[in-house]
Scaffold this motif. Sequence first.
Motif, PDB file in Angstrom:
ATOM      1  N   ILE A  26       0.799  -1.309   0.249  1.00 41.09           N
ATOM      2  CA  ILE A  26       0.050  -0.012   0.033  1.00 41.09           C
ATOM      3  C   ILE A  26       0.908   1.313  -0.144  1.00 41.09           C
ATOM      4  O   ILE A  26       0.305   2.334  -0.100  1.00 41.09           O
ATOM      5  N   VAL A  27       2.276   1.243   0.256  1.00 42.11           N
ATOM      6  CA  VAL A  27       2.909   2.297  -0.049  1.00 42.11           C
ATOM      7  C   VAL A  27       3.964   2.125  -1.146  1.00 42.11           C
ATOM      8  O   VAL A  27       4.440   1.083  -1.585  1.00 42.11           O
ATOM      9  N   GLY A  28       4.519   3.315  -1.639  1.00 36.22           N
ATOM     10  CA  GLY A  28       5.574   3.122  -2.672  1.00 36.22           C
ATOM     11  C   GLY A  28       6.989   3.101  -2.134  1.00 36.22           C
ATOM     12  O   GLY A  28       8.108   3.283  -3.012  1.00 36.22           O
ATOM     13  N   ARG A  29       7.215   3.614  -0.829  1.00 46.93           N
ATOM     14  CA  ARG A  29       8.684   3.621  -0.398  1.00 46.93           C
ATOM     15  C   ARG A  29       9.348   2.422  -0.167  1.00 46.93           C
ATOM     16  O   ARG A  29       8.506   1.344  -0.210  1.00 46.93           O
ATOM     17  N   ASP A  30      10.596   2.410   0.187  1.00 47.62           N
ATOM     18  CA  ASP A  30      11.358   1.291   0.440  1.00 47.62           C
ATOM     19  C   ASP A  30      11.017   0.699   1.655  1.00 47.62           C
ATOM     20  O   ASP A  30      10.868   1.504   2.626  1.00 47.62           O
ATOM     21  N   THR A  31      10.517  -0.582   1.944  1.00 49.04           N
ATOM     22  CA  THR A  31      10.064  -1.094   3.432  1.00 49.04           C
ATOM     23  C   THR A  31      11.073  -2.176   4.032  1.00 49.04           C
ATOM     24  O   THR A  31      10.805  -2.471   4.948  1.00 49.04           O
ATOM     25  N   SER A  32      12.093  -2.531   3.203  1.00 48.82           N
ATOM     26  CA  SER A  32      12.969  -3.566   3.763  1.00 48.82           C
ATOM     27  C   SER A  32      13.793  -3.093   4.832  1.00 48.82           C
ATOM     28  O   SER A  32      14.022  -3.893   5.715  1.00 48.82           O
ATOM     29  N   GLY A  33      14.124  -1.881   5.386  1.00 49.30           N
ATOM     30  CA  GLY A  33      14.726  -1.548   6.585  1.00 49.30           C
ATOM     31  C   GLY A  33      13.984  -0.797   7.530  1.00 49.30           C
ATOM     32  O   GLY A  33      14.382  -0.304   8.544  1.00 49.30           O
ATOM     33  N   LEU A  47       4.057  12.051  11.792  1.00 46.38           N
ATOM     34  CA  LEU A  47       4.023  11.246  10.589  1.00 46.38           C
ATOM     35  C   LEU A  47       5.101  11.900   9.765  1.00 46.38           C
ATOM     36  O   LEU A  47       5.449  12.847   9.759  1.00 46.38           O
ATOM     37  N   GLY A  48       5.271  11.323   8.458  1.00 48.69           N
ATOM     38  CA  GLY A  48       5.979  11.837   7.695  1.00 48.69           C
ATOM     39  C   GLY A  48       7.525  11.718   7.999  1.00 48.69           C
ATOM     40  O   GLY A  48       7.965  10.618   8.270  1.00 48.69           O
ATOM     41  N   GLY A  49       8.377  12.543   7.696  1.00 52.17           N
ATOM     42  CA  GLY A  49       9.545  12.493   8.058  1.00 52.17           C
ATOM     43  C   GLY A  49      10.632  11.759   6.900  1.00 52.17           C
ATOM     44  O   GLY A  49       9.986  11.507   5.792  1.00 52.17           O
ATOM     45  N   PRO A  50      11.835  11.750   6.986  1.00 49.63           N
ATOM     46  CA  PRO A  50      12.665  11.218   6.062  1.00 49.63           C
ATOM     47  C   PRO A  50      12.186   9.682   5.438  1.00 49.63           C
ATOM     48  O   PRO A  50      11.902   8.876   6.360  1.00 49.63           O
ATOM     49  N   VAL A  51      12.190   9.507   4.334  1.00 49.51           N
ATOM     50  CA  VAL A  51      11.871   7.943   3.715  1.00 49.51           C
ATOM     51  C   VAL A  51      12.856   7.856   2.476  1.00 49.51           C
ATOM     52  O   VAL A  51      13.459   8.763   1.712  1.00 49.51           O
ATOM     53  N   ALA A  52      12.717   6.418   2.202  1.00 49.14           N
ATOM     54  CA  ALA A  52      13.516   6.062   0.998  1.00 49.14           C
ATOM     55  C   ALA A  52      12.760   5.508  -0.161  1.00 49.14           C
ATOM     56  O   ALA A  52      11.870   4.710   0.108  1.00 49.14           O
ATOM     57  N   TYR A  53      13.023   6.075  -1.432  1.00 52.29           N
ATOM     58  CA  TYR A  53      12.317   5.459  -2.495  1.00 52.29           C
ATOM     59  C   TYR A  53      13.517   5.154  -3.464  1.00 52.29           C
ATOM     60  O   TYR A  53      14.417   5.767  -3.967  1.00 52.29           O
ATOM     61  N   ASP A  54      13.487   3.805  -3.865  1.00 48.31           N
ATOM     62  CA  ASP A  54      14.508   3.229  -4.899  1.00 48.31           C
ATOM     63  C   ASP A  54      15.683   3.562  -4.514  1.00 48.31           C
ATOM     64  O   ASP A  54      16.963   3.974  -5.376  1.00 48.31           O
ATOM     65  N   GLY A  55      16.155   3.205  -3.040  1.00 46.74           N
ATOM     66  CA  GLY A  55      17.517   3.399  -2.444  1.00 46.74           C
ATOM     67  C   GLY A  55      17.941   4.874  -2.187  1.00 46.74           C
ATOM     68  O   GLY A  55      18.939   4.971  -1.694  1.00 46.74           O
ATOM     69  N   ALA A  56      17.138   5.792  -2.569  1.00 46.72           N
ATOM     70  CA  ALA A  56      17.583   7.213  -2.330  1.00 46.72           C
ATOM     71  C   ALA A  56      16.645   7.771  -1.206  1.00 46.72           C
ATOM     72  O   ALA A  56      15.403   7.831  -1.144  1.00 46.72           O
ATOM     73  N   LEU A  57      17.254   8.412  -0.263  1.00 42.91           N
ATOM     74  CA  LEU A  57      16.545   9.095   1.098  1.00 42.91           C
ATOM     75  C   LEU A  57      16.041  10.287   0.691  1.00 42.91           C
ATOM     76  O   LEU A  57      16.928  11.191  -0.065  1.00 42.91           O
ATOM     77  N   HIS A  58      14.699  10.736   0.775  1.00 44.63           N
ATOM     78  CA  HIS A  58      14.247  11.882   0.695  1.00 44.63           C
ATOM     79  C   HIS A  58      13.904  12.454   1.993  1.00 44.63           C
ATOM     80  O   HIS A  58      13.211  11.870   2.911  1.00 44.63           O
ATOM     81  N   ASP A  59      14.337  13.598   2.177  1.00 40.09           N
ATOM     82  CA  ASP A  59      14.058  14.493   3.663  1.00 40.09           C
ATOM     83  C   ASP A  59      12.760  15.225   3.703  1.00 40.09           C
ATOM     84  O   ASP A  59      12.989  16.389   3.481  1.00 40.09           O
ATOM     85  N   LYS A  60      11.753  14.393   3.956  1.00 36.55           N
ATOM     86  CA  LYS A  60      10.356  14.951   4.063  1.00 36.55           C
ATOM     87  C   LYS A  60      10.357  15.479   5.502  1.00 36.55           C
ATOM     88  O   LYS A  60      10.843  15.186   6.312  1.00 36.55           O
ATOM     89  N   PRO A  61       9.573  16.632   5.421  1.00 35.26           N
ATOM     90  CA  PRO A  61       9.179  17.187   6.744  1.00 35.26           C
ATOM     91  C   PRO A  61       8.135  16.355   7.687  1.00 35.26           C
ATOM     92  O   PRO A  61       7.277  15.645   7.037  1.00 35.26           O
ATOM     93  N   TRP A  62       8.496  16.649   8.753  1.00 36.20           N
ATOM     94  CA  TRP A  62       7.423  15.943   9.824  1.00 36.20           C
ATOM     95  C   TRP A  62       6.272  16.552   9.956  1.00 36.20           C
ATOM     96  O   TRP A  62       6.109  17.752   9.638  1.00 36.20           O
ATOM     97  N   ILE A  63       5.046  15.840  10.238  1.00 38.55           N
ATOM     98  CA  ILE A  63       3.913  16.327  10.471  1.00 38.55           C
ATOM     99  C   ILE A  63       3.326  16.021  11.632  1.00 38.55           C
ATOM    100  O   ILE A  63       3.433  14.654  12.119  1.00 38.55           O
ATOM    101  N   GLY A  64       2.890  16.945  12.452  1.00 40.81           N
ATOM    102  CA  GLY A  64       2.614  16.516  13.981  1.00 40.81           C
ATOM    103  C   GLY A  64       3.686  16.746  14.874  1.00 40.81           C
ATOM    104  O   GLY A  64       4.710  16.706  14.476  1.00 40.81           O
ATOM    105  N   ASP A  65       3.336  16.741  15.982  1.00 41.40           N
ATOM    106  CA  ASP A  65       4.423  17.007  16.986  1.00 41.40           C
ATOM    107  C   ASP A  65       4.310  15.899  17.971  1.00 41.40           C
ATOM    108  O   ASP A  65       4.686  16.315  19.251  1.00 41.40           O
TER     109      ASP A  65
END
Length: 312
Positions: free
Chosen positions: A131-138, A259-277
Motif C-alpha cells: 500500500i506504499v511506494g517507499r522502500d520497506t526493507s529497512g 508522521l512523515g519525515g525522511p523516507v527512502a524511494y528506490d534506494g534514495a533518501l528523501h528528507d520530507k518534513p515531519w507532520i504533527g508533534d
Amino acid sequence: MVDPVALTALLLDAVLGWPDAVYRRIGHPVGGFARVIGACERLGNQPAQPESHRRIFGILTVLLLLMISGGGAWLVQLGLYALLGPGGWIAVALCAFPGLAQRSLHDHVTPIIAALRRADLPAARQSVGMIVGRDTSGLDEAGISRAAIESLSESFCDGVAAPLFWLMLLGLPGLWACKAVNTADSLIGHREPRWRAFGWAAARLDDGLNLVPARLAGLLICVAAGGGLATMLRDARRHASPNAGWTEAAMAGGLGLRLGGPVAYDGALHDKPWIGDGRMDASAADIARALTVYRRACLMLWAITGGLAWAL
C-alpha cells in the motif's frame, strides 16, 4: 438520482469489496486505465523527445482517459436508465461501487496489524509494501506503523471521499473520471525527470479534483478522532502534495503522533518534513486506532450521503 446511487454503492463496497477471486479472474477497472497510460507513455514519453512534446502528449493522454472513463460511464449510465427506467439507479450503483475502496483499504491494513502483533517484521514489511511506494526493507515497527497510518489517511481521500464526492456531484461519469485521473497521477504524476513533463497534466488535474474532498476528509478525520484540527490547519501544507497533507495532518493530530519525515524511494533518501508533534514510536496499537478513526469517518460519509438522499 445520484444520492441513492451513492449510498447503495457505499453499502455494496462495504459488504462485498472487490474479492481476490474476482481480481484474479478479471482484474479491476483501474487496471484498464493503467494499460492505456502505459501504452501512451511508451509512445509519447521517450527521452529523445523535447519536454514540450512530452507535456503535450501527457495532456492528450489525460484527455483520452477522460473520454474512456467519463465518456464511457456516461454512456453506460444513460443506457441503464433508458433500459430500466427509474429502477436503473440500482444497476448504476452496481457499476459505481468498484470505484470505492472502503473495504479494500481496511482489508489491506489489518494484516499489517496482525503481523506486528506476532512480531513478524518481514510479513509486516511485505504487507505495508502493498500500500506504499517507499522502500520497506529497512523499516522497524515504528516505521511500518507510520507508513501504514499515512497510507490509510491519504487513501481515505483518494479511495473513498474523492470518488464519492464526484459520484454525488456528476454521477457515474464523475466517479470513474476521478478514478482514472487518480490512477494516472499515481503512475506518472511524479517530479522525477522521467515523469515531470509527461505527468504534469495528470498531477495538476488530480490536485484539482481532490482539492475540496481532501479538506472535507480531513475534517471528518478530526471529528472521528476527537481532535487534530489545530495540527491539520498548521501542518497540512508541509506535505509536498497540496491535498494529501490535510488527511495526514488530521490523523497525526488526532492520534498524537508524528508522521512523515525522511523516507527512502528506490534506494534514495528523501528528507520530507515531519507532520504533527506527537510520538514517533508508532505501533500496531496505533494502526488499530487509526483504523477505528477511519471506520468512524466512513460511517460519517454514510450519514452525510444518506442525509442528502433523504433531503433531496
